[in-house]
Design a protein around this motif. Structure first.
Motif, PDB file in Angstrom:
ATOM      1  N   ARG A  87      44.279  32.640  33.615  1.00 56.31           N
ATOM      2  CA  ARG A  87      44.392  34.073  33.365  1.00 56.31           C
ATOM      3  C   ARG A  87      43.834  34.877  34.533  1.00 56.31           C
ATOM      4  O   ARG A  87      44.415  35.856  34.979  1.00 56.31           O
ATOM      5  N   ARG A  88      42.700  34.416  35.048  1.00 53.99           N
ATOM      6  CA  ARG A  88      42.090  35.083  36.199  1.00 53.99           C
ATOM      7  C   ARG A  88      43.037  35.062  37.400  1.00 53.99           C
ATOM      8  O   ARG A  88      43.142  36.025  38.144  1.00 53.99           O
ATOM      9  N   TYR A  99      45.648  37.745  37.579  1.00 56.87           N
ATOM     10  CA  TYR A  99      45.150  39.025  38.048  1.00 56.87           C
ATOM     11  C   TYR A  99      44.897  39.013  39.554  1.00 56.87           C
ATOM     12  O   TYR A  99      44.843  40.052  40.202  1.00 56.87           O
ATOM     13  N   LEU A 100      44.728  37.824  40.097  1.00 54.63           N
ATOM     14  CA  LEU A 100      44.472  37.695  41.528  1.00 54.63           C
ATOM     15  C   LEU A 100      45.782  37.743  42.325  1.00 54.63           C
ATOM     16  O   LEU A 100      45.786  38.037  43.524  1.00 54.63           O
ATOM     17  N   PRO A 138      48.390  39.801  42.601  1.00 58.97           N
ATOM     18  CA  PRO A 138      48.814  40.953  43.413  1.00 58.97           C
ATOM     19  C   PRO A 138      48.124  41.014  44.771  1.00 58.97           C
ATOM     20  O   PRO A 138      48.764  41.244  45.790  1.00 58.97           O
ATOM     21  N   VAL A 139      46.814  40.773  44.768  1.00 58.14           N
ATOM     22  CA  VAL A 139      46.096  40.919  46.039  1.00 58.14           C
ATOM     23  C   VAL A 139      46.479  39.791  46.992  1.00 58.14           C
ATOM     24  O   VAL A 139      46.546  39.979  48.208  1.00 58.14           O
ATOM     25  N   PHE A 144      49.703  40.767  48.489  1.00 59.69           N
ATOM     26  CA  PHE A 144      49.470  41.807  49.481  1.00 59.69           C
ATOM     27  C   PHE A 144      48.903  41.220  50.774  1.00 59.69           C
ATOM     28  O   PHE A 144      49.233  41.669  51.877  1.00 59.69           O
ATOM     29  N   VAL A 149      51.748  40.047  52.821  1.00 62.69           N
ATOM     30  CA  VAL A 149      52.454  41.195  53.395  1.00 62.69           C
ATOM     31  C   VAL A 149      51.637  41.795  54.535  1.00 62.69           C
ATOM     32  O   VAL A 149      52.154  42.096  55.617  1.00 62.69           O
ATOM     33  N   ALA A 150      50.329  41.930  54.293  1.00 63.80           N
ATOM     34  CA  ALA A 150      49.456  42.522  55.302  1.00 63.80           C
ATOM     35  C   ALA A 150      49.449  41.670  56.564  1.00 63.80           C
ATOM     36  O   ALA A 150      49.433  42.194  57.681  1.00 63.80           O
ATOM     37  N   TYR A 181      51.892  39.898  57.694  1.00 66.55           N
ATOM     38  CA  TYR A 181      53.128  40.232  58.397  1.00 66.55           C
ATOM     39  C   TYR A 181      52.988  41.534  59.171  1.00 66.55           C
ATOM     40  O   TYR A 181      53.396  41.654  60.317  1.00 66.55           O
ATOM     41  N   PHE A 182      52.393  42.533  58.498  1.00 64.68           N
ATOM     42  CA  PHE A 182      52.221  43.834  59.146  1.00 64.68           C
ATOM     43  C   PHE A 182      51.407  43.683  60.415  1.00 64.68           C
ATOM     44  O   PHE A 182      51.740  44.212  61.462  1.00 64.68           O
TER      45      PHE A 182
END
Lengths: 182, 658
Positions: free
Chosen positions: A4-5, A8-9, A11-12, A15, A18-19, A21-22
């Protein structure tokens, strides 16, 4: 509970990827506008292009690129607005006479190209016409204008996509010509 | 003098934001009323200061003060006053200032209208709002100062990018930014809720109007941008899947999901951590939307302010804001108590499907936009265009539209699907009729014909739901009217928005499928026929505008000999930047646009003329307008105006209020 934890982890974590890549994408060596060419360091394709009717300069063929002289092959058309923007730089370069400048008139009616060159001046020592765009395909032309630097042995050494600006001329093209003339 | 006042006000605003970002939130943690009470005055003061800075810059533009570098680069004394004013935000520095101004305005609005919010929640929300402001004020002051002076001042300015000298584009950025920045409120509320560890109906009731307002502005901003591309770029297209367009579309998709999931939180006390995540993601995408094209990360046909040197600062801001909030989410969200239970077939279930499809659709747009970057890491260069989105985005949106009319009929907790489908039999009939009519008129192709049927299904479904509520034709007209007046405004709003979506879809499908285009060389006196209309080029004349020369063509349009319109498309050449722009001429019949644009002369007395017949294109803008109005009507609902009810201790029995 741990599973479950982890949800929630997620999304980050996404990201973070993605970050990454940026961050990589902002690297100073990367230019998103630059298109690589498979033609780099390969001999220029075999072609023979007729001269532009009404112009007193000869046509262009592969043999003209193997004379031991460094040359600049500029793909242009009268309908192309950016060509107008880079034209003064080519005229300037032609006046200095350091390098042979050849033109490939791409998908253009000869009469229109002629009128265009009469209006703006002719920087080209030779002009090949490619009204059908057939030669452009062999060169891998993706748009107009495009400029190739060809060494004395007739190999393509650099391809510039889009109009040449002062910056590109001074920081890339001129140094490369200098180097090739060695 | 005035630019220095502006600069100074901006520095002060940063100082005020530092106070607003620390005192209230510390006060909320320690239960100190006096500290929390600083939130509202500092928020209002910040607005006053940023507004002062913005007006100072606008003054410099209006008076053509060429001692200010920003004005020199983006204005010219010959420009009409409207564009002198809009040039204030038609550039990187000025648009940043406008971004911060809108952020401050939203913060002040929460401070002023949030008197009935619980004090700790208000203090936290405003502090989070201030953190965002700190980041962007610092960005503005340290890397993009709009008030920099030049000495000696040049005689005249470089002019605004001619493409931006257009009334539609003058108002496109403010609308878009109000949308983007409006989502910051939902974001701040989400962060505050994570810090408090509590999300309840009162919270949702507060988040929804702000999200709705932001969504309306964003819809307007996107529609204006698309409309501008349609008539200014001269190619008759209204959407190009360009990175700049995509980055504004992604927050819209997520914001739409957020609007709907917030309803579930409010009414049923469920989907809480999901809604909080959506609020974070929506604003994150807005941030990415504002900044990605400025960082030079992606190329775009109309990225007006790219600068890789600012890229790192922007990226650092994005990392802190998005990464920070998602880490907070990972740590705190598991503590949010899950709420009401429901069966898969229920209104909650319907809204979850809505959310899932919108999120996946948004993910495909994200992937398509980022694809050039991803491809590059694997060593090749590529971009994806319309075919990619047609193959991915459209199939994801299709089930969403199929299911959209069902949603409002579903009851909370558990619904009777067969009964709902039964009530939609007239919508099915309308859908078949619309498809048959399209087939008769256009004779194919199959998929667009079905898509027109789908649009009719959605439209009829929305209307049937509304007529069912007011019992139209099933009771006396007076009784129906009474019921309509008694209906909550949000019900009218929903019908309007859903029907608007249907109208817009019909426009999109028809214009991209049955568009007729003709490109030809015409000489004065030549005629041609496009889609049943006869076009005659009368003359091309050279006219002088305030800061440009224009070749204006006069084209008369007739149908069966009867005059329809006289069109005057232009090709302008702006003096200072030596850049041509196209001004298309559009005559609309509301069923189609007759669109003409001119290109270059061929040097022999002929003129390139582009003629488009664009069926149903006006419906796209009409549909967007309906969606916006729907949002606005919903926003005026008394339930939302009254604001949040007082919080009770412990869980709120949501059913009691639904």
């Amino acid at each position: 509970m741990i599973a479950r934890r982890l949800i929630y982890l997620a999304p980050v974590l996404v990201f973070a990827v993605v970050a990454g890549y940026f961050l990589w994408g902002l690297g100073p060596d990367r230019n998103p506008r630059e298109l690589p060419s498979v033609m780099i360091d390969k001999p220029a394709p075999e072609f023979t292009a007729d001269p532009l009717a009404g112009m007193s300069v000869p046509g262009l063929s592969t043999a003209d690129l193997r004379t031991g002289q460094v040359s600049l092959v500029n793909v242009f058309a009268s309908w192309c607005i950016p060509c107008r923007a880079e034209h003064p730089l080519l005229m300037n370069l032609a006046q200095r006479g350091e390098v042979a400048i050849f033109g490939l008139n791409y998908k253009n009616k000869p009469a229109e190209a002629l009128a265009w060159l009469e209006e703006l001046g002719n920087p080209y020592g030779r002009i090949g016409t490619d009204e059908s765009g057939r030669i452009g395909i062999d060169w891998g032309v993706s748009g107009v204008p495009e400029t190739f630097v060809v060494d004395g042995a007739g190999r393509i050494r650099y391809r510039h996509w889009g109009p040449i600006d002062r910056d590109a001329m001074e920081s890339i093209i001129l140094p490369l010509i200098e180097e090739l003339r060695g | 003098m005035i630019p220095e006042i502006g600069h100074f006000a901006l520095i002060l605003a940063l100082a005020v934001a530092l106070v607003q970002g620390s005192l209230p939130i510390l006060g909320a943690a320690r239960g100190k009323q006096a500290w929390m009470a600083t939130a509202a005055p500092t928020a209002v003061l910040q607005l006053v200061l940023v507004l002062t800075a913005f007006l100072a810059l606008m003054h410099a533009y209006a008076t053509s003060d060429f001692t200010v570098a920003n004005v020199v680069l983006n204005s010219n004394s010959a420009m009409p006053m409207l564009y002198k004013i809009s040039a204030t935000w038609g550039n990187h520095e000025g648009s940043m200032l406008m971004w911060v101004l809108i952020l401050a305005a939203f913060g002040a609005a929460v401070a002023l209208f949030g008197a009935n919010l619980p004090a700790p929640l208000r203090a936290r929300v405003l502090s989070v709002q201030a953190w965002i402001a700190i980041g962007f004020l610092a960005f503005s002051l340290f890397t993009s100062n709009p008030f920099e002076r030049v000495f000696p001042p040049p005689l005249d300015g470089n002019d605004l990018n001619p493409l931006l000298q257009d009334p539609g584009l003058a108002f496109h950025p403010p609308m878009l930014y109000m949308g983007y920045v409006g989502f910051s409120i939902a974001f701040s509320f989400a962060i505050a809720a994570l810090i408090e560890g509590r999300v309840d109906a009162a919270w949702a009731r507060w988040v929804r109007p702000w999200t709705l307002a932001a969504w309306c502005f964003l819809t307007a901003g996107i529609a204006l941008g698309s409309w501008w591309a349609y008539y200014e770029l001269g190619w008759g297209g209204w959407w190009f899947w360009d990175p700049v367009e995509n980055v504004s579309f992604m927050p819209w998709l997520m914001g739409t999901a957020l609007l709907h999931s917030a309803i579930v939180v409010e009414k049923r006390d469920a989907l809480k951590s999901w809604t909080v995540l959506l609020a974070i993601l929506t604003f994150s995408l807005s941030l990415i939307g504002t900044f990605i094209v400025r960082s030079g990360l992606l190329t775009s046909v109309h990225a007006f302010a790219t600068d890789p040197e600012r890229g790192l600062f922007i990226l650092a801001l994005l990392f802190v804001t998005i990464g920070g909030s998602l880490i907070l989410y990972a740590v705190r969200a598991p503590a949010l108590k899950p709420g009401g239970l429901f069966a898969p077939v229920s209104r909650e279930g319907g809204l979850i499907i809505n959310n899932l499809l919108l999120t996946v659709a948004c993910a495909t747009v994200f992937l398509g936009t980022m694809y050039p970057l991803i491809a590059e890491t694997f060593g090749y260069k590529a971009t994806v265009g319309a075919p990619f989105y047609t193959a991915t985005f459209v199939p994801i949106m299709t089930p969403l539209i199929v299911l959209m009319p069902l949603g409002p009929f579903l009851s909370w907790k558990r619904a009777d699907l067969a009964g709902v489908v039964g009530r939609l039999k007239f919508a099915l009939l309308a859908s078949v009729a619309a498809a048959a009519l399209t087939l008769y008129l256009q004779r194919g192709p199959v998929i667009p014909v079905l898509a027109m049927g789908l649009a009719a299904w959605l439209f009829a479904g929305a209307v049937i739901e509304w007529t069912g509520r007011v019992k139209l034709f099933r009771t006396s007209p007076a009784e129906s009217l009474r019921r309509a007046l008694g209906l909550p405004r949000s019900a009218h709003g929903m019908t309007l928005a859903h029907a608007g979506m249907a109208v817009a879809i019909a426009g999109m499908v028809a214009s991209s499928t049955w568009k007729v285009e003709e490109i030809l060389i015409m000489r004065p006196g030549d005629t041609t026929t496009v889609a049943g209309y006869d076009y005659r080029l009368e003359k091309v004349e050279r006219l002088q505008g305030p800061n440009y020369l224009s070749d204006t063509a006069t084209i008369t349009v007739t149908r069966d000999g009867k005059p329809v319109a006289t069109q005057r498309p232009e090709k302008r050449s702006y003096f200072v930047q030596n850049m041509p722009t196209t001004e298309a001429a559009i005559h609309t019949t509301f069923l189609a646009d007759l669109y003409t644009a001119i290109g270059d002369p061929d040097g022999k007395g002929g003129q390139t003329v582009r003629i488009f017949y664009e069926p149903l294109v006006p419906w796209i803008w009409i549909g967007c307008l309906m969606m916006m109005l729907g949002g606005a009507v919903s926003l005026s609902d008394r339930r939302l105006r009254v604001g949040a009810p007082k919080r009770k201790s412990g869980a709120v029995p949501a059913a009691a209020r639904a």
